[in-house]
Design an enzyme around this catalytic site. Structure first.
Site, PDB file in Angstrom:
ATOM      1  N   HIS A   1     141.711  10.358   1.975  1.00 49.66           N
ATOM      2  CA  HIS A   1     141.128  10.547   3.427  1.00 49.66           C
ATOM      3  C   HIS A   1     139.773   9.677   3.484  1.00 49.66           C
ATOM      4  O   HIS A   1     138.747  10.212   4.214  1.00 49.66           O
ATOM      5  CB  HIS A   1     140.663  11.989   3.685  1.00 49.66           C
TER       6      HIS A   1
ATOM      7  N   HIS B   1     133.086  18.050   3.399  1.00 50.34           N
ATOM      8  CA  HIS B   1     132.214  17.263   2.544  1.00 50.34           C
ATOM      9  C   HIS B   1     130.648  17.765   3.068  1.00 50.34           C
ATOM     10  O   HIS B   1     130.042  16.894   3.576  1.00 50.34           O
ATOM     11  CB  HIS B   1     132.356  15.671   2.620  1.00 50.34           C
TER      12      HIS B   1
ATOM     13  N   HIS C   1     138.863   8.202  -7.681  1.00 51.46           N
ATOM     14  CA  HIS C   1     137.494   7.715  -7.304  1.00 51.46           C
ATOM     15  C   HIS C   1     136.267   8.564  -7.917  1.00 51.46           C
ATOM     16  O   HIS C   1     136.165   9.567  -7.960  1.00 51.46           O
ATOM     17  CB  HIS C   1     137.166   7.685  -5.796  1.00 51.46           C
TER      18      HIS C   1
ATOM     19  N   GLU D   1     139.690  15.912  -6.061  1.00 45.43           N
ATOM     20  CA  GLU D   1     140.343  16.359  -4.955  1.00 45.43           C
ATOM     21  C   GLU D   1     141.798  16.417  -5.008  1.00 45.43           C
ATOM     22  O   GLU D   1     142.540  17.014  -4.047  1.00 45.43           O
ATOM     23  CB  GLU D   1     139.796  15.117  -3.865  1.00 45.43           C
TER      24      GLU D   1
HETATM   25  C1  DHB Z   1     135.084   7.924  -0.135  1.00 43.16           C
HETATM   26  C2  DHB Z   1     136.283   8.762  -0.402  1.00 43.16           C
HETATM   27  C3  DHB Z   1     136.334   9.961  -0.234  1.00 43.16           C
HETATM   28  O1  DHB Z   1     137.267  11.033  -0.384  1.00 43.16           O
HETATM   29  C4  DHB Z   1     135.055  10.605   0.538  1.00 43.16           C
HETATM   30  O2  DHB Z   1     135.048  11.866   0.712  1.00 43.16           O
HETATM   31  C5  DHB Z   1     134.044   9.736   0.408  1.00 43.16           C
HETATM   32  C6  DHB Z   1     133.926   8.613   0.361  1.00 43.16           C
HETATM   33  C7  DHB Z   1     135.208   6.371  -0.572  1.00 43.16           C
HETATM   34  O3  DHB Z   1     135.833   5.995  -1.174  1.00 43.16           O
HETATM   35  O4  DHB Z   1     134.302   5.823  -0.177  1.00 43.16           O
HETATM   36 FE    FE Z   2     136.722  13.120  -0.076  1.00 43.06          FE
END
Ligand code: DHB
Ligand code: FE
Length: 280
Positions: A12, A59, A193, A240
């Site tokens: 997302h 978030h 991530h 996540e």
């Molecule tokens: C990014 C990915 C995410 O799931 C998020 O909530 C905020 C930032 C990113 O890759 O920058």
């Molecule tokens: Fe996220």
């Protein structure tokens, strides 16, 4: 009767929403990201779901440290788009399905799964980016949405097994809803991530690929995987991915994988996306 006809997962990434909103989707950096969603776009057009149960995480947009529900269900008629610091995304308001949402809340709570009932909630990129990926730029979303917001931001997030069991409880709830509805369940977030610290930018393709393989064919192997494995292998925000197990638990033991997309780079994460149908 209502029935769950498909499960879809997707990253997302907020920058994906910004790329769409700012007309950059055809640029060389973004084109391969969006190309991997063409299958799902066509699938949505063909199968025309009535409702999407959309599992995502907030978030710090609707919730902050004041309230931290582990599992929240949005029972409102509609959900405004959150302002995440630069104005709300220019996408339509999200329409809820209050009757189905209240039914799921009642069914899950009486099934010993205590959900937090939310009657007013702005929805952020965790929910709106998957909508844009599946439906593109539209004047009104073609589905109603039951948002399920999961805490994966503040320790402790729910365990994978708890997520799986919630998926099973949601499936029982949908199966006992009397109206004839085509319902999909989506899990969002992930894949690898790590947004901060010395490991920022961590991508672990081998681990992500194994996660996708197991999600389809060996989900029992994921059910009891501890949080620390997600953090070590997929980065701190890789947690996540635990939300995908809610989707997978709702589909039952056997599924057919219709489509898969994995791509790096896209902002700071590995894009991961899969389309599954439950087998009878
Ligand atoms: C990014 C990915 C995410 O799931 C998020 O909530 C905020 C930032 C990113 O890759 O920058
Ligand atoms: Fe996220």
């Amino acid at each position: 009767m209502a029935r769950i006809t498909a499960g879809i997962t997707t990253s997302h990434i907020p920058a994906v929403g910004a790329a769409l909103d700012n007309g950059k989707a055809d640029e060389p950096y973004w084109q391969p990201v969006f190309a991997g969603y063409e299958f799902a776009r066509a699938y949505e057009r063909d199968t025309k779901p009535d409702v999407v149960i959309l599992v995502y995480n907030d978030h710090a947009s609707a919730f902050d440290m004041t309230f931290i529900p582990t599992f929240a269900i949005g029972c409102a008629e509609s959900f405004p788009i959150a302002d995440e610091g630069w104005g709300p995304r220019p996408v339509p308001e999200v329409q809820g399905h209050a009757d189905l949402a209240w039914h799921i809340a009642q069914s899950c709570i009486l099934d010993e799964f205590d959900m937090t009932i939310i009657n007013a909630m702005a929805v952020d990129h965790g929910l709106t980016v998957p909508m844009s990926l599946m439906f593109g730029q539209v004047d009104a979303w073609p589905v109603k949405v039951v948002p399920i917001a999961v805490n994966v931001v503040t320790y402790p997030p729910p365990s994978g097994n708890r997520c799986w069991l919630l998926g099973e409880a949601i499936a029982r709830a949908v199966a006992s809803y009397p109206e004839d509805l085509n319902v999909q369940i989506w899990g969002t977030g992930g894949m690898s991530h790590q947004l901060q610290g010395p490991r920022a930018g961590l991508i672990n393709k081998a681990w992500d690929t194994a996660f996708l393989d197991k999600l389809t064919a060996d989900p029992e192997a994921l059910r009891h995987m501890p949080h620390i494995d997600y953090l070590r292998e997929a980065g701190s925000e890789g947690i996540e991915l635990v939300m995908w197990l809610i989707m997978r638990g709702a589909l039952g033991p056997e599924v057919r994988e219709l489509h898969r997309h994995y791509h790096v780079p896209a902002s700071n994460t590995a894009v991961g996306h899969i389309v599954l149908e439950p087998l009878p």
